[in-house]
Scaffold this motif. Structure first.
Motif, PDB file in Angstrom:
ATOM      1  N   GLY A  23      31.416  26.528  30.990  1.00  0.00           N
ATOM      2  CA  GLY A  23      31.713  26.922  32.719  1.00  0.00           C
ATOM      3  C   GLY A  23      32.790  26.854  33.395  1.00  0.00           C
ATOM      4  N   ASP A  24      33.378  25.599  33.272  1.00  0.00           N
ATOM      5  CA  ASP A  24      34.646  25.468  33.959  1.00  0.00           C
ATOM      6  C   ASP A  24      35.893  25.198  33.161  1.00  0.00           C
ATOM      7  N   TRP A  25      35.829  25.111  31.758  1.00  0.00           N
ATOM      8  CA  TRP A  25      36.332  25.627  30.711  1.00  0.00           C
ATOM      9  C   TRP A  25      36.818  27.195  31.011  1.00  0.00           C
ATOM     10  N   GLN A  26      35.088  27.755  30.198  1.00  0.00           N
ATOM     11  CA  GLN A  26      36.071  29.549  29.879  1.00  0.00           C
ATOM     12  C   GLN A  26      36.383  30.014  30.798  1.00  0.00           C
ATOM     13  N   ASP A  27      36.005  29.786  32.530  1.00  0.00           N
ATOM     14  CA  ASP A  27      36.489  30.526  33.837  1.00  0.00           C
ATOM     15  C   ASP A  27      38.033  30.074  33.635  1.00  0.00           C
ATOM     16  N   SER A  28      38.365  28.891  33.137  1.00  0.00           N
ATOM     17  CA  SER A  28      40.305  28.559  32.909  1.00  0.00           C
ATOM     18  C   SER A  28      40.205  30.004  31.762  1.00  0.00           C
ATOM     19  N   HIS A  29      39.516  29.535  31.027  1.00  0.00           N
ATOM     20  CA  HIS A  29      40.284  30.305  29.346  1.00  0.00           C
ATOM     21  C   HIS A  29      39.874  31.603  29.012  1.00  0.00           C
ATOM     22  N   MET A  30      38.774  31.798  29.651  1.00  0.00           N
ATOM     23  CA  MET A  30      38.694  33.397  29.403  1.00  0.00           C
ATOM     24  C   MET A  30      38.544  34.902  30.690  1.00  0.00           C
ATOM     25  N   VAL A  32      36.198  36.862  30.708  1.00  0.00           N
ATOM     26  CA  VAL A  32      34.844  36.549  31.177  1.00  0.00           C
ATOM     27  C   VAL A  32      34.253  35.635  31.860  1.00  0.00           C
ATOM     28  N   ARG A  33      34.398  35.330  32.938  1.00  0.00           N
ATOM     29  CA  ARG A  33      34.337  34.371  34.185  1.00  0.00           C
ATOM     30  C   ARG A  33      32.262  34.517  33.753  1.00  0.00           C
ATOM     31  N   TYR A  34      31.948  32.447  33.413  1.00  0.00           N
ATOM     32  CA  TYR A  34      30.837  32.075  33.577  1.00  0.00           C
ATOM     33  C   TYR A  34      30.179  31.712  35.053  1.00  0.00           C
ATOM     34  N   THR A  35      30.514  31.254  35.715  1.00  0.00           N
ATOM     35  CA  THR A  35      30.438  31.501  37.114  1.00  0.00           C
ATOM     36  C   THR A  35      30.013  32.458  37.923  1.00  0.00           C
ATOM     37  N   ASP A  36      29.198  32.577  38.269  1.00  0.00           N
ATOM     38  CA  ASP A  36      28.141  33.947  38.863  1.00  0.00           C
ATOM     39  C   ASP A  36      29.392  34.263  39.475  1.00  0.00           C
ATOM     40  N   VAL A  37      29.962  35.451  40.432  1.00  0.00           N
ATOM     41  CA  VAL A  37      30.497  36.219  41.133  1.00  0.00           C
ATOM     42  C   VAL A  37      29.812  35.820  42.865  1.00  0.00           C
ATOM     43  N   ASP A  38      28.421  35.530  42.750  1.00  0.00           N
ATOM     44  CA  ASP A  38      27.760  35.308  44.119  1.00  0.00           C
ATOM     45  C   ASP A  38      28.630  33.645  44.919  1.00  0.00           C
ATOM     46  N   TYR A  39      28.510  32.863  43.705  1.00  0.00           N
ATOM     47  CA  TYR A  39      28.906  31.471  43.752  1.00  0.00           C
ATOM     48  C   TYR A  39      30.373  31.518  44.545  1.00  0.00           C
ATOM     49  N   LEU A  40      31.400  32.150  43.567  1.00  0.00           N
ATOM     50  CA  LEU A  40      32.337  32.222  44.817  1.00  0.00           C
ATOM     51  C   LEU A  40      31.916  33.021  45.960  1.00  0.00           C
ATOM     52  N   VAL A  41      31.308  33.484  46.163  1.00  0.00           N
ATOM     53  CA  VAL A  41      30.941  34.049  48.155  1.00  0.00           C
ATOM     54  C   VAL A  41      30.732  33.135  48.357  1.00  0.00           C
ATOM     55  N   PHE A  42      29.423  32.171  47.821  1.00  0.00           N
ATOM     56  CA  PHE A  42      28.973  30.949  48.135  1.00  0.00           C
ATOM     57  C   PHE A  42      30.282  29.977  48.970  1.00  0.00           C
ATOM     58  N   SER A  43      31.350  29.561  47.990  1.00  0.00           N
ATOM     59  CA  SER A  43      32.106  28.623  47.860  1.00  0.00           C
ATOM     60  C   SER A  43      32.811  29.041  48.899  1.00  0.00           C
ATOM     61  N   ASP A  44      33.140  30.370  49.552  1.00  0.00           N
ATOM     62  CA  ASP A  44      34.130  31.006  49.995  1.00  0.00           C
ATOM     63  C   ASP A  44      33.755  30.608  51.292  1.00  0.00           C
ATOM     64  N   ALA A  45      32.110  31.075  51.957  1.00  0.00           N
ATOM     65  CA  ALA A  45      31.589  30.659  53.208  1.00  0.00           C
ATOM     66  C   ALA A  45      31.489  29.384  53.672  1.00  0.00           C
ATOM     67  N   HIS A 382      31.483  46.831  36.184  1.00  0.00           N
ATOM     68  CA  HIS A 382      33.725  46.771  36.721  1.00  0.00           C
ATOM     69  C   HIS A 382      34.787  47.767  35.724  1.00  0.00           C
ATOM     70  N   LEU A 383      33.751  48.432  34.526  1.00  0.00           N
ATOM     71  CA  LEU A 383      35.526  48.737  33.931  1.00  0.00           C
ATOM     72  C   LEU A 383      35.043  50.164  34.197  1.00  0.00           C
ATOM     73  N   SER A 384      33.566  51.158  34.856  1.00  0.00           N
ATOM     74  CA  SER A 384      33.044  52.389  34.741  1.00  0.00           C
ATOM     75  C   SER A 384      34.341  53.308  35.881  1.00  0.00           C
ATOM     76  N   THR A 385      34.426  54.482  35.556  1.00  0.00           N
ATOM     77  CA  THR A 385      34.522  54.944  37.182  1.00  0.00           C
ATOM     78  C   THR A 385      33.947  56.484  37.096  1.00  0.00           C
ATOM     79  N   THR A 386      33.670  56.337  38.939  1.00  0.00           N
ATOM     80  CA  THR A 386      32.745  57.891  38.647  1.00  0.00           C
ATOM     81  C   THR A 386      33.725  59.042  40.087  1.00  0.00           C
ATOM     82  N   SER A 387      33.440  59.872  39.519  1.00  0.00           N
ATOM     83  CA  SER A 387      33.655  61.185  39.533  1.00  0.00           C
ATOM     84  C   SER A 387      32.734  62.377  39.909  1.00  0.00           C
ATOM     85  N   ARG A 388      33.138  63.801  40.107  1.00  0.00           N
ATOM     86  CA  ARG A 388      32.206  64.551  40.351  1.00  0.00           C
ATOM     87  C   ARG A 388      33.123  65.693  39.311  1.00  0.00           C
TER      88      ARG A 388
END
Length: 397
Positions: A23-30, A32-45, A382-388
């Motif tokens: 996961g550490d390798w994928q996060d730095s080379h790809m 799409v991250r392997y790490t859950d976005v919530d983990y980044l929130v936990f770490s920042d907190a 992540h990639l879509s946008t919405t409008s009316r």
């Protein structure tokens, strides 16, 4: 050489360590991250807390400050500390599954296979290694069941108060726990009797028949026994103790983000809920508090029925309660499935479903539907946008 407990545990540990490193390798080379976005929130907190600041300064941190406290080593030691902690809890879940089944008289070989159903489930071993905290919750829930089965009721009360503070949803288990603390059993110095395994599997999770309902009424009449009162007082004291402490430290922001927010939460993006499409169509028009709370009515009704139907078999009751709670929730993300995945192995020995055809069909259907949604959800999220359009109809691009 047969499969044994030690070899399964060792292999499971190695697998999780390798996934964290990958996961550490994928996060730095790809991209799409392997790490859950919530983990980044936990770490920042956790980083904010390490500097003496409120973890709620990190937007979208909506958890107990205890979680940020546990992850302070992320900021001062290594960024993957939390992943190893959650993966250790993941392994502990496997161990506790085996312990519960052993206490219920299940043969060693079946205990090991049931433990493997958790440890080698691709869905569950990726949850912890991606940095999701749910294995901690699952481990504590299983430990509470273990404590009750061993007659350590007051220790169970401490952990129950703690886990309800940590993650509010285990409050649904309060009544079944109280019901199983029958004073005729506990006060006589015995342990609560749950269903034991039998080789012919004639026994199944207990249900309340007419006789049981009469005895249940007797239990309800004598509801306020010493054991039940002390369990409520101890678990309540732990819950309100931690809640009061963090309210003193962080004020209203803590109460809103960590507790009250979850009562009215809606999610128009990564959501498996039956309410998803309605929420999505009306997201720009804020639902009233009443509309948000009314959605709890089906949950509450089903929970009551399940509690009184299956309370005499605590692990099975926890399982069906959790499935129902998740199924009728306004928000369902993939991590919520882990809540009941950890409980399935503790009732598997009583299942009459054969692995061939029935079991495999269920697994394939489950995996197929999950993959179908999860393939499109990142694109949508992540990639879509919405409008009316000119008529006010919602469009997704």
């Amino acid at each position: 050489m047969g499969i044994n407990f030690q070899s399964v545990l060792i292999f499971s540990t190695i697998l999780r360590v390798l996934l964290i490193l990958y996961g550490d390798w994928q996060d730095s080379h790809m991209e799409v991250r392997y790490t859950d976005v919530d983990y980044l929130v936990f770490s920042d907190a956790a980083t904010l807390m390490s500097f003496g600041e409120s973890p709620f300064k990190r937007t979208t941190y909506r958890y107990s400050p205890l979680l940020a406290f546990l992850l302070i080593p992320n900021a001062v030691f290594h960024h993957s500390w939390g992943k190893y902690l959650f993966s250790a809890a993941d392994l502990l879940v496997g161990y506790l599954i085996r312990s519960i089944l052993k206490l219920r008289g299940v043969p060693e070989k079946i205990c090991t296979y049931c433990m493997m159903a958790w440890l080698f489930n691709p869905f569950t071993f990726t949850i912890g290694t991606r940095g999701n905290c749910e294995p901690l919750v699952c481990a504590v829930i299983l430990w509470i069941i273990t404590c009750i089965m061993r007659g350590k009721v007051y220790q169970a009360a401490i952990w129950y108060g703690l886990i309800v503070h940590f993650r509010i949803y285990p409050i649904i288990y309060a009544l079944p726990i109280i019901l199983v603390l029958d004073p005729r059993v506990i006060q006589s110095g015995q342990k609560p009797t749950l269903v034991n395994w039998s080789s012919d599997q004639e026994k199944s999770p207990q249900r309340l028949n007419d006789t049981d309902l009469k005895s249940l009424w007797t239990v309800l009449v004598s509801f306020f026994s010493g054991t039940r009162i002390l369990f409520g007082l101890i678990s309540g004291a732990v819950f309100f103790g931690f809640t009061g402490l963090f309210y003193y430290l962080y004020g209203w922001e803590f109460l809103h983000e960590a507790l009250l927010y979850h009562l009215t939460r809606t999610d128009p993006r990564h959501n498996f809920s039956i309410y998803f499409y309605h929420i999505y169509l009306h997201y720009e028009h804020e639902l009233s508090i009443l509309e948000k709370l009314v959605s709890f009515l089906p949950q509450f009704t089903v929970q009551l029925l399940l509690m009184f139907k299956y309370a005499l078999d605590l692990p099975f009751c926890f399982l069906v309660q959790t499935v129902a709670f998740v199924a009728f929730n306004k928000v369902i993300t993939a991590q919520y499935f882990v809540w009941f995945f950890s409980l399935i192995p503790v009732v598997l020995p009583w299942s009459k479903m054969k692995m061939k055809w029935e079991g495999l069909s269920c697994i394939v259907i489950w995996m197929g539907t999950q993959l179908h949604w999860l393939i499109y959800s990142p694109i949508f999220q992540h990639l879509s946008t919405t409008s009316r359009d000119s008529k006010g109809r919602l469009k997704v691009k």
